[in-house]
Design an enzyme around this catalytic site. Structure first.
Site, PDB file in Angstrom:
ATOM      1  N   GLY A 269     -16.741  -3.727  21.308  1.00  5.47           N
ATOM      2  CA  GLY A 269     -17.879  -4.136  21.354  1.00  5.47           C
ATOM      3  C   GLY A 269     -17.957  -5.717  21.591  1.00  5.47           C
TER       4      GLY A 269
ATOM      5  N   GLN B 169     -21.004 -14.188  21.015  1.00  2.25           N
ATOM      6  CA  GLN B 169     -19.621 -14.457  21.343  1.00  2.25           C
ATOM      7  C   GLN B 169     -19.221 -15.216  22.696  1.00  2.25           C
ATOM      8  OE1 GLN B 169     -18.787 -10.220  20.213  1.00  2.25           O
ATOM      9  NE2 GLN B 169     -16.799 -11.215  19.315  1.00  2.25           N
TER      10      GLN B 169
ATOM     11  N   CYS C 265     -12.155  -8.426  14.964  1.00  2.39           N
ATOM     12  CA  CYS C 265     -13.214  -9.146  15.653  1.00  2.39           C
ATOM     13  C   CYS C 265     -12.466 -10.030  16.994  1.00  2.39           C
ATOM     14  CB  CYS C 265     -13.893 -10.149  14.938  1.00  2.39           C
ATOM     15  SG  CYS C 265     -15.379 -10.831  15.994  1.00  2.39           S
ATOM     16  N   LEU C 266     -12.901  -9.925  18.044  1.00  2.00           N
ATOM     17  CA  LEU C 266     -12.437 -10.835  19.246  1.00  2.00           C
ATOM     18  C   LEU C 266     -12.582 -12.234  18.907  1.00  2.00           C
ATOM     19  CD1 LEU C 266     -13.640  -8.496  22.217  1.00  2.00           C
ATOM     20  CD2 LEU C 266     -11.177  -8.774  21.130  1.00  2.00           C
TER      21      LEU C 266
ATOM     22  N   HIS D  91     -21.836  -4.369  13.284  1.00  2.00           N
ATOM     23  CA  HIS D  91     -20.850  -5.812  13.280  1.00  2.00           C
ATOM     24  C   HIS D  91     -21.307  -6.546  14.589  1.00  2.00           C
ATOM     25  CE1 HIS D  91     -16.549  -7.506  14.232  1.00  2.00           C
ATOM     26  NE2 HIS D  91     -17.101  -7.816  14.997  1.00  2.00           N
ATOM     27  N   GLU D  92     -21.884  -5.912  15.480  1.00  2.00           N
ATOM     28  CA  GLU D  92     -22.506  -6.703  16.628  1.00  2.00           C
ATOM     29  C   GLU D  92     -23.988  -7.418  16.147  1.00  2.00           C
ATOM     30  OE1 GLU D  92     -20.263  -7.328  18.475  1.00  2.00           O
ATOM     31  OE2 GLU D  92     -19.053  -5.463  18.492  1.00  2.00           O
TER      32      GLU D  92
ATOM     33  N   HIS E 149     -23.244 -10.416  14.583  1.00  2.00           N
ATOM     34  CA  HIS E 149     -23.149 -11.811  15.386  1.00  2.00           C
ATOM     35  C   HIS E 149     -24.297 -12.271  16.009  1.00  2.00           C
ATOM     36  CE1 HIS E 149     -18.652 -11.631  15.977  1.00  2.00           C
ATOM     37  NE2 HIS E 149     -18.649 -10.490  16.356  1.00  2.00           N
TER      38      HIS E 149
HETATM   39  O1  GNR Z   1     -12.898  -4.684  19.218  1.00  2.00           O
HETATM   40  C1  GNR Z   1     -13.417  -4.553  18.120  1.00  2.00           C
HETATM   41  N1  GNR Z   1     -13.139  -3.660  17.237  1.00  2.00           N
HETATM   42  C2  GNR Z   1     -13.464  -3.581  16.112  1.00  2.00           C
HETATM   43  C3  GNR Z   1     -12.971  -2.891  15.095  1.00  2.00           C
HETATM   44  C4  GNR Z   1     -13.515  -2.625  14.050  1.00  2.00           C
HETATM   45  C5  GNR Z   1     -14.687  -2.917  13.684  1.00  2.00           C
HETATM   46  C6  GNR Z   1     -15.507  -3.639  14.437  1.00  2.00           C
HETATM   47  C7  GNR Z   1     -15.045  -4.024  15.700  1.00  2.00           C
HETATM   48  S1  GNR Z   1     -15.661  -4.951  17.218  1.00  2.00           S
HETATM   49  C8  GNR Z   1     -14.425  -5.543  17.789  1.00  2.00           C
HETATM   50  C9  GNR Z   1     -15.129  -6.402  19.087  1.00  2.00           C
HETATM   51  C10 GNR Z   1     -15.814  -7.693  18.492  1.00  2.00           C
HETATM   52  O2  GNR Z   1     -15.306  -8.694  18.060  1.00  2.00           O
HETATM   53  N2  GNR Z   1     -17.177  -7.475  18.655  1.00  2.00           N
HETATM   54  O3  GNR Z   1     -18.103  -8.420  18.272  1.00  2.00           O
HETATM   55 NI    NI Z   2     -16.999  -9.399  16.654  1.00  2.00          NI
END
Ligand code: GNR
Ligand code: NI
Length: 168
Positions: free
Chosen positions: A46, A51, A92-93, A134-135, A138
């Site tokens: 995601g 980001q 999270c990236l 999670h997104e 952000h």
């Molecule tokens: O790649 C991602 N893996 C992930 C694993 C568990 C819970 C959420 C994520 S999202 C993350 C990519 C990212 O940072 N999206 O904002």
């Molecule tokens: Ni993230």
């Protein structure tokens, strides 16, 4: 298409609250294409526009193995269908290299615009539900490390700041 650079914690730009998209025009479509390229290259499941330092309410997602289920959520709103929380080891990236357990509602309904600017509603559970929440965090300037203890968050911050200094 272009690969965009991803902001990393504790960059203050990750704390901005994203604005709603008014019209899904060619500028937004190019942003979506670039976000998919960036997410797939990372690789991640995601990516929120925040980001890549674009503060508009755009999310791309693909939890499949071979880039076969690209999903777009513009101006998403969520209704929690079941208050039961499930735990998941999140990464999270924007917080590279760190994985910690986060608890979130397991069943949600999302209403959003798709890439064509059409409204849709669907129920999500499992990893899709986790990832979408999670997104959306952000887009609100929130990171998964905000759910951790201050001590854990500070340790992650210190390690990433050191890595950033060594990179510079
Ligand atoms: O790649 C991602 N893996 C992930 C694993 C568990 C819970 C959420 C994520 S999202 C993350 C990519 C990212 O940072 N999206 O904002
Ligand atoms: Ni993230």
């Amino acid at each position: 298409m272009a690969r965009l650079s991803i902001l990393e914690f504790p960059d203050p730009r990750l704390r901005k609250v994203a604005e709603p998209v008014n019209e899904v025009d060619s500028r937004i479509k190019t942003l979506i294409d670039d976000m998919f390229e960036t997410m797939y290259a990372a690789p991640g499941i995601g990516l929120a526009a925040t980001q890549v330092d674009v503060h508009e309410r755009v999310i791309v997602m693909d939890i499949s193995d071979n880039q076969q289920a690209p999903r777009v959520f513009i101006n998403p709103t969520v209704v929690i269908l079941d208050e039961t929380l499930g735990e998941y080891d999140e990464g999270c990236l924007s917080v590279p290299g760190f994985y910690e357990t986060v608890n979130r509602p397991t069943r949600i309904a999302v209403t959003a615009l798709n890439k064509e600017g059409e409204t849709f509603t669907e129920e999500l559970q499992g990893l899709m539900a986790i990832c979408l929440q999670h997104e959306i965090d952000h887009l609100e300037g929130k990171l998964f490390v905000d759910y951790l203890s201050p001590l854990k968050r500070q340790r992650i911050r210190g390690k990433l700041e050191k890595a950033h200094r060594q990179r510079a």
